[in-house]
Design a protein around this motif. Structure first.
Motif, PDB file in Angstrom:
ATOM      1  N   THR A  96       0.832  -1.206   0.000  1.00 41.08           N
ATOM      2  CA  THR A  96       0.000   0.000   0.000  1.00 41.08           C
ATOM      3  C   THR A  96       0.868   1.258   0.000  1.00 41.08           C
ATOM      4  N   ILE A  97       1.891   1.252   0.875  1.00 38.18           N
ATOM      5  CA  ILE A  97       2.779   2.426   0.937  1.00 38.18           C
ATOM      6  C   ILE A  97       3.496   2.613  -0.391  1.00 38.18           C
ATOM      7  N   ALA A  98       4.027   1.501  -0.931  1.00 37.64           N
ATOM      8  CA  ALA A  98       4.777   1.594  -2.190  1.00 37.64           C
ATOM      9  C   ALA A  98       3.871   2.087  -3.308  1.00 37.64           C
TER      10      ALA A  98
ATOM     11  N   ILE B 272      13.749  -7.921   3.328  1.00 36.13           N
ATOM     12  CA  ILE B 272      14.593  -7.451   2.217  1.00 36.13           C
ATOM     13  C   ILE B 272      13.731  -6.995   1.055  1.00 36.13           C
ATOM     14  N   ALA B 273      12.726  -7.805   0.703  1.00 35.51           N
ATOM     15  CA  ALA B 273      11.858  -7.461  -0.428  1.00 35.51           C
ATOM     16  C   ALA B 273      11.135  -6.144  -0.164  1.00 35.51           C
ATOM     17  N   ALA B 274      10.613  -5.979   1.065  1.00 31.95           N
ATOM     18  CA  ALA B 274       9.875  -4.760   1.399  1.00 31.95           C
ATOM     19  C   ALA B 274      10.783  -3.538   1.317  1.00 31.95           C
TER      20      ALA B 274
ATOM     21  N   ALA C 240      12.330   1.416  -1.271  1.00 29.50           N
ATOM     22  CA  ALA C 240      13.417   2.252  -1.793  1.00 29.50           C
ATOM     23  C   ALA C 240      13.179   2.572  -3.261  1.00 29.50           C
ATOM     24  N   GLY C 241      12.740   1.578  -4.039  1.00 26.65           N
ATOM     25  CA  GLY C 241      12.480   1.792  -5.461  1.00 26.65           C
ATOM     26  C   GLY C 241      11.363   2.787  -5.683  1.00 26.65           C
ATOM     27  N   ALA C 242      10.285   2.659  -4.900  1.00 27.50           N
ATOM     28  CA  ALA C 242       9.163   3.591  -5.050  1.00 27.50           C
ATOM     29  C   ALA C 242       9.587   5.005  -4.680  1.00 27.50           C
TER      30      ALA C 242
ATOM     31  N   LEU D 187      13.386   1.432 -10.699  1.00 29.62           N
ATOM     32  CA  LEU D 187      12.741   0.275 -11.347  1.00 29.62           C
ATOM     33  C   LEU D 187      13.483  -1.007 -11.004  1.00 29.62           C
ATOM     34  N   VAL D 188      14.821  -0.959 -11.071  1.00 30.06           N
ATOM     35  CA  VAL D 188      15.611  -2.159 -10.787  1.00 30.06           C
ATOM     36  C   VAL D 188      15.385  -2.622  -9.344  1.00 30.06           C
TER      37      VAL D 188
END
Lengths: 87, 121
Positions: free
Chosen positions: A6-8, B5-7, B12-14, B45-46
């Motif tokens: 949601t945040i992203a 890690i995924a989160a 960071a990408g967003a 994006l990466v």
């Protein structure tokens, strides 16, 4: 993971809104295509995050096509600017 | 741990995507805006796609995301180069803080003449 996505998605939506504003705002063709290119990159990220949210990877094929089409669009507009000039 | 890690990578990408689009508004001329549009957006994006691949943890998903990452790495500089060259030749106003090396200017303009002769001749 739902909170994270949601945040992203919120961050990406804000970014897409800013790109859209840049796209609509008065500017040259080049400004617009740069904004459109960024918008497509953000869209690709958004679809990827959305597929995590749904836990489903059927959306990932869309990403490959979108990334391809974005480049074709940029190259075409570069040709256009070469022929007609920026305005 | 994998989820963490995924989160982190997705967030960071967003954030980088958001920084890139803020840059599109704040930077003074087209070439500096292109800097914002290509570099942070590509890294964002990466990072996002890597995070998504880790979160999905699926080989076929990872392969598709990897293909998109490689494709973006190949096309982003080419696209930026095409746009930048076309705009520089067409002539656009630069910010006073943007400087262009003489040799680069000469190369771009010299190229332009050759290309023009070919297309019109």
């Amino acid at each position: 993971m739902a909170l994270i996505t949601t945040i992203a998605l919120g961050l990406l939506a804000t970014a897409a809104g800013l790109c859209l504003a840049r796209l609509v705002r008065k500017g040259s063709v080049a400004d617009r295509i740069v904004a459109l290119d960024t918008l497509l990159v953000i869209l690709v990220s958004g679809i990827a995050v959305f597929s995590v949210r749904r836990g489903d990877d059927v959306y990932l094929d869309v990403l490959v096509v979108t990334a391809l089409l974005g480049f074709v669009g940029t190259a075409t507009v570069a040709q256009y600017i070469d022929k007609r000039g920026t305005r | 741990m994998i989820d963490f890690i995924a989160a982190t990578m997705m967030l960071a990408g967003a954030s980088l995507a958001l920084i890139a689009s803020i840059g599109l508004h704040r930077l003074p001329d087209l070439f500096s805006r292109m800097h914002a549009a290509t570099k942070p957006a590509t890294l964002g994006l990466v990072l996002t796609l890597t995070g998504v691949a880790i979160a999905l943890g699926d080989l076929s998903a990872g392969a598709k995301l990897g293909a998109v990452i490689i494709f973006q790495f190949v096309t982003a500089p080419i696209g930026a180069h095409l746009i930048g060259r076309a705009v520089y030749r067409a002539g656009t106003e630069l910010s006073p803080n943007t400087s262009v090396a003489e040799s680069v200017d000469a190369a771009l303009r010299g190229d332009s003449q050759v290309d023009g002769d070919e297309s019109r001749g």
